[in-house]
Design an enzyme around this catalytic site. Structure first.
Site, PDB file in Angstrom:
ATOM      1  N   HIS A 517       0.833  -1.204   0.000  1.00 27.95           N
ATOM      2  CA  HIS A 517       0.000   0.000   0.000  1.00 27.95           C
ATOM      3  C   HIS A 517       0.872   1.260   0.000  1.00 27.95           C
ATOM      4  O   HIS A 517       0.588   2.227  -0.728  1.00 27.95           O
ATOM      5  CB  HIS A 517      -0.919   0.014   1.225  1.00 27.95           C
ATOM      6  CG  HIS A 517      -2.145  -0.837   1.067  1.00 27.95           C
ATOM      7  ND1 HIS A 517      -2.139  -2.194   1.221  1.00 27.95           N
ATOM      8  CD2 HIS A 517      -3.432  -0.508   0.762  1.00 27.95           C
ATOM      9  CE1 HIS A 517      -3.348  -2.675   1.035  1.00 27.95           C
ATOM     10  NE2 HIS A 517      -4.157  -1.672   0.745  1.00 27.95           N
ATOM     11  N   GLU A 518       1.914   1.250   0.824  1.00 26.52           N
ATOM     12  CA  GLU A 518       2.784   2.427   0.890  1.00 26.52           C
ATOM     13  C   GLU A 518       3.552   2.617  -0.410  1.00 26.52           C
ATOM     14  O   GLU A 518       3.789   3.749  -0.845  1.00 26.52           O
ATOM     15  CB  GLU A 518       3.746   2.280   2.063  1.00 26.52           C
ATOM     16  CG  GLU A 518       4.593   3.524   2.326  1.00 26.52           C
ATOM     17  CD  GLU A 518       3.749   4.739   2.670  1.00 26.52           C
ATOM     18  OE1 GLU A 518       4.156   5.862   2.278  1.00 26.52           O
ATOM     19  OE2 GLU A 518       2.693   4.579   3.318  1.00 26.52           O
TER      20      GLU A 518
END
Length: 580
Positions: A517-518
């Protein structure tokens, strides 16, 4: 386990356990191995999505009117937005955003085509391991991860090289991750099946040696057949009387208790059905026949003469399983269990490695799932009107999404000198509307359209996540394809390969999900901030908090907390990454 790896409470059952969300874990003790194998069995079944207008259950739902109310309200809201924009600016929409996300569109399309085309290398890899040129454990595993990492690095590097805006960067990165997950599942499943095939050969050799003391292979087969006939005769005699539940039952047919919805198929019929299907299989292990016709033909005496071909040993338990010698019977049972994993569950009974073809891989890439199986539930035709409906819905909903983004999100893009809480208030509702519309486009329109084109019958791409009472439940329900992938290939795989506990496997799954996600946020915003990474890991203690009896008992409170968190999360991330 959630989309991000949250494990459900297990229910121990025999040699495995079943989670509360219905996923079954099995551990099979093979006598040729000292350790037990544990893997998640992701089940596929013919199902429809909740918002599909053809879903009879949804049509009969008492809240179905709110679905119509939502779209009617969105339509009125959009028309009102267009009218006000015309009165104020002289045009319904500002096309500046459209100009931005259409930038370098041809290069993006070509890049995506190269990405998809490069995945076909997996077929060559699978052919190599099936031929024995490469052993999957662990040479194949290393090659697989090198290939996946190379694809990811090239995709990310190409995105930065092209300097695409955030829409193009986000799309290409997410699609690259989807392709990596699909090829990982394809290579991992075929590699696992190679190891199963290898394990079965020593057992078969032991079985052949064991029959030498019983007069040889042919004599042992004859003894097993005679023993099976004796057991069947004894069973028929024992069940010819009254049922233990007080009702007479046909000879040889087990009695079924009152109130139980069940049907019985006698062993001879089951064997005949599998034999018929196996004899109709082509070179790819695919039955080119109507299953209903095959079943009906069992009652046709002439049909049995036309398909009296021997059944492949992979399609049925080994006959020596009925041998009175316990050692021979146990070896035959172990061999049958291993060989059974190389055959799909039906109705086509595709046999590994006959599934390793470019055609099979192309169909798999078209099917909207991230978990590879030898066989999926299929529909018998493509409905053009259904594809047209989903296509129109995709573009229609995209226009609504564009309107919300152009009119209510981009003009309120936060800056560092703007009030933090005012930005949250301005963006909360528009982001929620954008999220709902984007969810509908991806999981209801696009996934269903590809499922129809690929004749994929399991359309449960999401569940009723809007009724979630915790973040863990939401994670399990809103994105079923990713949830299934993480469940099988991360959560269960780490417990099997690295002997992790359920808690450790859950943390590893969350950590991997947080990193991915990051990574997407870094590529989209060109910033290293780790806000989303932190929010992902914070879910772990929040899940424990949701187990507090007071919160767990109150579903209304849990659902309210869930919606408040979702409303706050989207604008919070936007303000954090854009303004800070």
């Amino acid at each position: 386990m959630s989309v991000d790896g949250q494990a459900s409470q297990p229910i121990i059952k025999g040699d495995g356990f079943k989670t509360s969300d219905g996923t079954l874990y099995v551990s099979k003790p093979f006598k040729s191995r000292s350790s037990k194998k544990l893997r998640a069995l992701i089940t596929f079944a013919p199902r429809q999505s909740a918002f599909d207008i053809n879903n009879e259950n949804s049509v009969a739902n008492e809240f179905r009117g709110f679905f119509s109310l939502f779209w009617t309200s969105i339509f009125i809201f959009t028309v009102r937005t267009y009218v006000r924009s015309i009165e104020t600016n002289g045009h319904a929409l500002n096309l500046a955003f459209a100009t931005m996300f259409s930038k370098d569109a041809i290069t993006l399309a070509l890049s995506d085509a190269v990405l998809v085309g490069s995945t076909s290398i997996c077929v060559l890899f699978a052919k190599a391991i099936s031929a024995g040129w490469i052993r999957y454990y662990w040479t194949g595993v290393i090659i697989q991860h090198i290939f996946q990492t190379t694809v990811l690095v090239i995709a990310v590097g190409w995105t930065f090289n092209r300097q695409w805006p955030w829409v193009q960067s986000g799309f290409f990165t997410l699609h690259s991750l989807v392709m990596i997950m699909k090829i990982h599942s394809y290579m991992a499943v075929n590699g696992y099946l190679q190891s199963v095939s290898e394990q079965s050969q020593p057992i078969l050799n032991q079985l052949r040696q064991a029959t030498d003391s019983e007069g040889g292979w042919d004599h042992a087969m004859l003894i097993a057949k005679e023993h099976r006939a004796e057991l069947d005769a004894a069973s028929a005699m024992g069940s010819s009387g009254s049922s233990p539940f007080g009702e007479a039952s046909p000879a040889g047919t087990p009695a079924i208790p009152d109130g139980v919805q069940a049907s019985y198929v006698d062993p001879d019929t089951a064997k005949a059905l599998r034999k018929r299907l196996a004899s109709m299989s082509d070179a790819n292990g695919v039955v080119n026949a109507d299953t209903k016709r095959v079943v009906e033909s069992l009652n046709d005496p002439d049909a049995n003469k036309k398909t009296d071909e021997p059944v492949p040993s992979l399609a049925n338990p080994h006959p020596l399983i009925d041998h009175p010698n316990e050692k021979i019977s146990n070896l035959a049972r172990d061999y049958s269990e291993l060989q059974g994993e190389l055959v799909s569950t039906g109705p086509l009974y595709i046999v590994w490695p006959k599934n390793i073809t470019f055609k099979n891989f192309a169909v798999y890439m078209l099917i909207p799932t991230l978990v590879y199986e030898l066989e999926y539930p299929r529909t018998n035709r493509i409905r053009p009107l259904y594809v047209f409906e989903k296509t129109v819905a995709t573009f229609g909903t995209f226009v609504l999404l564009y309107t919300v983004t152009e009119s209510f999100i981009l003009p309120y893009t936060p800056t560092y000198d703007q009030s933090f809480f005012r930005s949250l208030l301005d963006l909360a509702l528009p982001f929620m509307m954008a999220y709902l519309l984007l969810f509908y486009i991806i999981f209801e329109c696009i996934c269903n359209a590809f499922a129809e084109l690929s004749c994929f019958a399991d359309r449960q791409f999401y569940e009723d996540w809007w009724n979630s009472t915790s973040q863990a439940e939401f994670s399990r329900k809103w994105n079923k394809p990713v949830h299934s992938f993480l469940l099988r290939h991360v959560y269960a795989s780490t417990m099997t390969s690295y002997k992790l506990s359920k808690q450790s496997a859950m943390f590893v799954t969350f950590f991997l999900s947080a990193c991915i996600h990051e990574l997407v946020m870094v590529i989209v915003t060109k910033k290293f901030r780790f806000y989303l990474f932190a929010l992902q890991l914070i879910q772990i203690p929040l899940i424990a908090l949701n187990s507090v009896p007071f919160i767990k008992r109150s579903k209304l409170l849990g659902n309210l907390i869930f919606w408040v968190g979702l409303y706050a999360g989207f604008p919070l991330l936007c303000v954090a990454y854009v303004a800070y």
